[in-house]
Design a protein around this motif. Sequence first.
Motif, PDB file in Angstrom:
ATOM      1  N   ASP D 354       0.093  -6.408   1.814  1.00  0.00           N
ATOM      2  CA  ASP D 354       0.552  -5.654   2.983  1.00  0.00           C
ATOM      3  C   ASP D 354       1.489  -6.487   3.854  1.00  0.00           C
ATOM      4  O   ASP D 354       2.511  -6.001   4.309  1.00  0.00           O
ATOM      5  N   SER D 383       7.215  -1.689   2.920  1.00  0.00           N
ATOM      6  CA  SER D 383       6.004  -1.748   3.735  1.00  0.00           C
ATOM      7  C   SER D 383       5.482  -0.359   4.088  1.00  0.00           C
ATOM      8  O   SER D 383       4.286  -0.171   4.276  1.00  0.00           O
ATOM      9  N   SER D 386       2.704   0.955   1.825  1.00  0.00           N
ATOM     10  CA  SER D 386       1.491   0.195   1.522  1.00  0.00           C
ATOM     11  C   SER D 386       0.299   1.128   1.338  1.00  0.00           C
ATOM     12  O   SER D 386      -0.476   0.968   0.408  1.00  0.00           O
TER      13      SER D 386
END
Lengths: 310, 237, 287, 479
Positions: D354, D383, D386
């Motif tokens: 992450d 991101s 995630s």
Amino acid sequence: MDEQVLQTVIIGLSNGLIYALVALGYTLVYGILQLINFAHGEVFMLGSMIALTLLMALGVTPGMDIVTTIVLIVVVLLITMTISAILNVSIERVAYRPLRNAPKLAPLISAIGMSFILQNVGLLWKGPTSLGFLDIIPNTNVLTTIFGLDTVVAVSYKQLFVAAVTIPLLIVLSWFVSKTRQGKAMRATAQDPDTAGLMGIDVNRTIAITFVIAGALAGAAGLVQILYNNTTVWSLGFRFGLNAFTSAVLGGIGNLQGAVLGGIVLGLINAFSDRYLAAQWTNAIVFGVLIAVLVFRPSGLLGQQAADRA
Amino acid sequence: MALLELEDVHTYYGAIHALRGVSLKVEEGEIVTLIGSNGAGKSTTLRTISGLLRPRQGEIRLRGKRIDGHKPHEIVEMGVSQSPEGRRVFARMNIQENLEMGAFARKDRGGLAAEYDRIYDLFPRLRERRLQNAGTLSGGEQQMLAIGRALMAAPRVLLLDEPSMGLAPILVEQIFDIIRTINERGTTVLLVEQNALMALGIARRGYILQTGEVVLSDSAAKLRTDPAVRKAYLGED
Amino acid sequence: MTVGGTDAQAAAPLTGQVPEDQLLVRARAVTKRFGGLVAVNSVDFDIPRGSIVSLIGPNGAGKTTFFNMITGAYAPTSGDISFDGRAIVTTKGSRVRSLKPHQVTALGIGRTFQNIRLFGTMSALDNVLVGQHAHLRCRWWDAVLRTPRNNAEEAASAARAHELLEFVGLGQRPHAWARNLPYGDQRRLEIARALATSPKLLLLDEPTAGMNASETRDLTEFIRRLRSELGLAVLLIEHDMRVVMGISDRVTVLDHGEVLAEGSPAEVRANPRVIEAYLGRGAAGEA
Amino acid sequence: MNTLTTPVQVGHTGGLRAWLRQMASAARGWPATYRMALERRRGRTVLLTLLIVLLVAYPVLYQTVLAPVVRILPLPSATVMVFMLIFAIMAIGLNIVIGFAGLLDLGYVAFYALGAYTTAFLTSPHWGGVSVVLFASVPEGSPGIHLPFMLVVILAAGVAATFGVLLGAPTLRLRGDYLAIVTLGFGEIVPIFFKNLVNVTFSFGPIQLVNANLTGGPLGINPIDPPSFFGFKFGVISGFNAVYLGLILIIVAIVIARNLERSRMGRAWMAVREDEIAAEMMGVNTVRTKLLAFGLGAAFAGIAGAYQASYQGATTSDFFQFSTSILVVVMIILGGIGNIWGVIAGAVVVQYVDKTLLPWAGQRLTDIGNVTGNPALGDINPSTFSFLLFGIALVAMMRFRPEGFVPSRQRAAEMHTAPPGQALGSIGLIEKEGLVPQLDPTEPGGEADPGSAEMSVEGPAGETKAEHRVDVTDEEMPR
């Protein structure tokens, strides 16, 4: 009754009916698999996005003539319900069916994972910001324009529309489950899937049908959401889903009438909290109610107390 | 050709080898009993026949046609129905609905009314309580309902899993009388029983199961006099 | 310790005929309703110290319900139950107070279950250690800090657990998971676990269910040993009349929640009402 | 009188002094223990030693040898490592609740928030009306309350545990999935309170509040004092110092969790998880046992919250979302529920993906976009995905390896269990002459020492020999 209170009740009822549609999905699936289908709220969210996309594709705009509008809405309703049903049954197939014999934690975790996946589908598809939609159905007061009543209490066309979609669906569903052969097979499977199989009931098919129904109801709720609340966003499913799930628990999870009653009660709680307290506390109140119900009456308003007889 | 035939059936629970090559035959019109301790694989055999478990090896045939690998509901349609261990009635449905579920696989809806009558004649107590929820019945009544429900499918072979379990001696006698009656009316019965004495009393033939294998099979009369059987299953020294 | 008659032939005293101080369990006017249904109706029931008492009766007669009230799993609707001079259930007016199951266990009642309920993925040894839980004194901070008290208690309780496993004949595989033991061994392990609770009374719920005749015979013999070697009283629910008639000092027959008959095995077996409601002609003759 | 059914009793064992003596001798025994481990399980011990050395040396390497490559390789920074540790502490705590006691808690973030806010209240200028300074890094007389970090950590754990018990007391008798929902609700309510208690007007007896700002509202509370010991600070600007503080905290957490697991309490938790009714019938006070798991689990989150708040120097309610609760659940599921090492691994990997791997992938995409003249690539932000990845991981994991990557034996067996409704006994097989009964492959072998799962980094307390129940072998048994 105070007109303000009455108005709040009307708002609460309309929202409550939407909760009820989604709550039924939770309660149906819980009834048959003892699974809290965390992904159900996301099916509703995607349903609202599908409905929005269809409405825009068909060029539905305010001010079209009534017949065309109604026809188009019915078309969108049917397509949305179909797609949502297919989506829901696919979720069952991918995420839950392989776990039929696993301990209860496994499908629950799988459902949470599924919910993340679907949220991200919404996010990728429509982006991170809220989407709005125009008032297709007029917000004008039926009581004054049609009935010519002299009142400040308003029941809008939109609210009538909510009732016109949800109430027939609720009636059909309740008839289906209590009276038809397939409905009884659902009840039998819910009580004891292995034995249901020994009776000649196709358990997988029965569970799939349950997911089809739940998905279709979520799709219908998605369209209603777009036409009534005029908005959707990728994160809608979580919050709305929690409210709907609370409704199901409130009414007694596994109990269809209970889900409807719970939805309505929760709609009212929401409306009164928004109106008389403060909107930022409403979620805390909803969860407070949820915790209180589970602690003091875990079987819900209509759920039977488990008869634990020796 | 035997009505129901198992040939070298192996069934596993995960890594546990529960049936280790079970072979048995049930001829048309017989009562055949399967005897053994807990864990010997009796219920596993019935669950495998009914399709709740899938054999990893071996064949199960009904009138020569393979039924293994089919789903439970398909096997019911082919003519094998089961009254499971522990009765497993649908507690939140009434007696009538329970029986209706038993007939779920039947294609001839027309014959149903007569079938209800036959069941209610066999178990008059059930008729009295037709609209009562099955969960409120006593153990003996639930057992009757479970058998009646299995009969609603009009099976060629009726599988009975421990019908006497947990019942008072007096009820056990009644249940066995009923099993005999059902058989006399033309239904073939495969009976799994803990109560070996009673089971061998009504069966024509019996199989002794141990650790997932058939260790002995013979006519019921012979088994009743077999010294090893008498010692292990009939409790005589 | 007074040990009751060693076999069925011994004269069995009836309720009220044993001096109160000889009673381990004394239940009076115990009633349990579920909704409108009366499962147990004003039952008096005694268990003398060191005796083997059986509770029989048709399915749904209220045997298990009664059992569950002694262990604290259900609170009765009314009535009083005392154990070894301590109150388990007391009724004052409409107020019924019942101990929790773990409190009852701590007083000295151990039990087994009709369908074996071992902790399947715990070792045999750990199962027995859990049985000792109520009598161990160390708290969580003892465990966190590994205090000398904790270490001494852990060692002593493990030693005791090994002894108990030896006693029931399971000393060979203390680290095997409970669910991987053969059925008969699981039954024995359940008894070892119940013995670990330091009971004065052992409740056995259909201990021979699922056993063949020779296994049943072994277990019956073992139950006799529990009394003769450990001085325990035993309350038995059992459908196998050979077991019941063979080892009980007294038999109580329940029917529709009421005591239908009570007495020595011979008396009960000959009782016409029992034959009619429960045993049936055939079984009465055969047993 | 027989002794078999009389309770075991342990006499006086000497109290504090004996304990200190025992600890001292265990510490002295360390080298010998290590040598033994090296002999018995060489590969594993060497690997573990290397891992520890690497962990301790990493900060130095990061700033020196690795400095030229940190921009190219996805190596975790100090902040990422701190968050790995924060979440690892939470994962250990949640593992007590879910893994040991089998209670599904979906609102664990509430206790994290309580720990963070407790710290914020007690080590910041938030309460400007008072001035309490105690062994703190701020000058005497500064406004607000400033307590030392060590004390605050303990208080944060206590506050979180107290709320855990308060929430647990009425709810722990609920069925598993209902409990999940109640905890989920609690997890949502707590941040709402922290966010909204800004203009509180309240009067009760002597307490008079007018428009009081209790929690800092949406802005939260800052600055919070960094942890400090003897003048050394361990806040966010201290770089890798904070990692060492975190390592100390997590060693304490591991020792506590492992000692609990192998104790009377640990067995009671397992028993409750396996069969609550049977456990109650065997004399386990199930309510108290579950409350203990809930309270202790909450305390770990409180510690993590305290560490996080004082490390970052600020806290806001937005940090404590449902997704954080789920993130911790994801960690312990992926790592292996029930196994302390598994859940730590889960926390480390999830945080790494992450906070390091995905942002790094984003930067590389941007680079590639720039180099290839295709700047649109830079707009893709991995991101964002995630949670999509975690979602897919969860679904796939449940299907193909539900016990996690580093599973505990129990969970592995439970997750591959026989169909429900199948009675325990009916799959046990009767032993026959000359036939070895088929065993569950996940079971520890009868001869093998089950204590062999033990690893040797847990410190002297857990390593003292012959005190674990599992170490009492047949030979040592008193007759």
